[in-house]
Design an enzyme around this catalytic site. Structure first.
Site, short mmCIF file in Angstrom:
data_model
loop_
_atom_site.label_atom_id
_atom_site.label_comp_id
_atom_site.label_asym_id
_atom_site.label_seq_id
_atom_site.Cartn_x
_atom_site.Cartn_y
_atom_site.Cartn_z
N LYS A 106 22.45 56.33 -2.47
CA LYS A 106 22.08 56.88 -3.78
C LYS A 106 20.81 56.24 -4.33
O LYS A 106 20.02 56.90 -5.02
CB LYS A 106 23.22 56.75 -4.78
CG LYS A 106 23.69 55.34 -5.12
CD LYS A 106 24.89 54.97 -4.31
CE LYS A 106 25.49 53.63 -4.68
NZ LYS A 106 26.62 53.29 -3.80
N ASP A 202 24.11 51.27 -10.72
CA ASP A 202 24.71 52.14 -9.69
C ASP A 202 25.03 53.51 -10.29
O ASP A 202 24.73 54.55 -9.69
CB ASP A 202 25.98 51.48 -9.14
CG ASP A 202 26.73 52.38 -8.18
OD1 ASP A 202 26.32 52.48 -7.02
OD2 ASP A 202 27.75 52.98 -8.61
N LYS A 206 23.43 57.47 -9.43
CA LYS A 206 24.23 58.67 -9.18
C LYS A 206 23.96 59.75 -10.21
O LYS A 206 23.87 60.94 -9.88
CB LYS A 206 25.71 58.30 -9.16
CG LYS A 206 26.08 57.32 -8.05
CD LYS A 206 27.50 56.81 -8.22
CE LYS A 206 27.84 55.76 -7.17
NZ LYS A 206 29.19 55.17 -7.38
#
EC number: 1.1.1.3
Length: 428
Positions: A106, A202, A206
């Site tokens: 990602k 993170d 995404k």
């Protein structure tokens, strides 16, 4: 049956080894569904001699990961990670060679997705990344294909399993953040350095991918406003519960006349909302389409089995020759919208202060809110002072976010505050 789809695999960590296990365990079923066998023919990793619980002798070992782009294979699967470096070099070389590329990376897609989509389109090669967002949940396919006829108004959800495990454990057991984080690290849910997870990075990676697919835009990680959960206390979670909410770290993306809004931030989620019931390391994504209505994608967001399953699903699509533009429309059609100003958004907020236990503090906070134009719905102080400090929480009426920010700025440096305020949005 057609000739096998030959796969070169870069990275033999948890997910890489899992891909081999899935292909071995479901070999016949996968071949029937794909219309042809899918076979790993070459692999590359840092340590050739590490015991991974799988037989590697049947594969060609390639010491130089970059050389996999030129191996005798149809598709390269990249599972080494990192936004740049070897992963990006391998992606560029593979697509330049006209071969399919499958990744769970990602970070690389968030930073370089548009470039790679252009390269894939120019080469007529598939670029697939179902495993990059929400592990085994088919949310990429759901948005790109299942909801393709819809204008998406908003996409949002629980995108990081580590944070959700921490918050839901704090909720269930009344424990503080640091203690539960340590447990998450011991259980393998959090890295030794958990910053990417608990600071929202993170989830922001995404979210930028989801937003690109949902709104036809170029992935724009730099435009995502990211805040994590370091400041959340057990007392905040208890207060949220008393008010009828649960605390979740949400990524929210919404397109409007003022541009594309993208933010990762802790929220108070009403207990009546499906996301309030997402616990543990589970992920869940909500998409709101103008004809299909609300769609909920929920399931295991990480781990060997779910993520490997998503990788193999991409390989099956490629074996069937079923693939289109990586971000749902041709690269030339992807827009670069202006980042929307979050300050103009309207909503309710939860703001918690740690303050000195003395007369006049509540009046000072209330005055700052008043002067900034914030209407207070409730002001709550519970419990006795601890080390001379008490916690004060405010729930606001609906209003522009800019006003709350201005109120907090007015209180910056106040001798009455003993710590940084915590601001959480209320999902509405």
């Amino acid at each position: 049956m057609a000739d096998a789809l030959r796969v070169a695999l870069a990275g033999l960590g948890t997910v890489g080894a899992g891909v081999v296990r899935v292909l071995d365990a479901n070999r016949d079923l996968i071949a029937r569904r794909a219309g042809r066998p899918i076979e790993v023919v070459a692999v590359s990793a840092r340590d050739r001699h590490k015991d991974r619980g799988i037989d590697l002798n049947r594969f060609d070992w390639v010491d130089d990961t970059g050389a996999l782009a030129h191996a005798d294979a149809d598709v390269v699967v990249e599972l080494i990670g990192g936004s740049d470096g070897p992963a990006l070099a391998l992606a560029r070389a593979t697509l330049a060679a006209g071969k399919g590329f499958v990744t769970a990376n990602k970070a690389m897609l968030a930073h370089h997705g548009y470039e790679l989509a252009q390269a894939a389109e120019a080469a007529g090669a598939p670029l697939k990344f179902e495993a990059a967002v929400a592990g085994g949940i088919p949310v990429i396919k759901g948005l790109r294909e299942g909801a393709a006829a819809n204008a998406i108004a908003r996409v949002y959800g629980v995108l990081n399993g580590t944070c959700n495990f921490i918050l839901s454990t704090m909720e269930a057991e009344g424990r503080d953040f640091a203690e539960v984080l340590a447990e998450a690290q011991a259980l393998g849910f959090a890295e030794a350095d958990p910053s990417f997870d608990i600071d929202g990075v993170d989830a922001a990676h995404k979210l930028s991918i989801l937003a690109a697919i949902a709104f036809g835009s170029r992935p724009a990680f730099d435009a995502v406003e990211a805040h994590g959960i370091r400041g959340v206390l057990a007392a905040d979670i208890a207060e949220a519960a008393a008010l009828g909410y649960r605390v979740r770290l949400l990524g929210v993306a919404e397109a409007g006349a003022s541009g594309l809004f993208q933010r990762v931030h802790p929220h108070l989620v009403p207990v009546s909302h499906p996301l309030a019931h997402v616990t543990g390391s589970t992920n869940a994504v909500v998409a709101e389409g103008n004809f299909v209505g609300r769609l909920l994608f929920q399931g295991a967001g990480a781990g060997e089995g779910p993520t490997a399953s998503a990788v193999v699903a991409d390989l099956i699509d490629i074996a069937r020759r079923e693939f289109g533009p990586p971000f749902a429309m041709p690269a030339a059609s992807l827009e670069t919208p202006e980042p929307a100003d979050g300050g103009s958004r309207r909503g309710r907020a939860y703001v918690r202060f740690s303050v000195v236990d003395k007369v006049g503090v509540l009046a000072e906070i209330a005055a700052a809110m008043r002067d900034a134009g914030v209407s207070i719905e409730s002001l709550i102080q519970r419990g006795a002072a601890v080390d001379g400090s008490v916690l004060v929480a405010i729930v606001t009426h609906e209003g522009p976010e800019r006003s709350v920010a201005q109120a907090l700025e007015r209180l910056r440096g106040s001798q009455s505050l003993t710590g940084e305020p915590l601001w959480m949005h209320i999902l509405g």
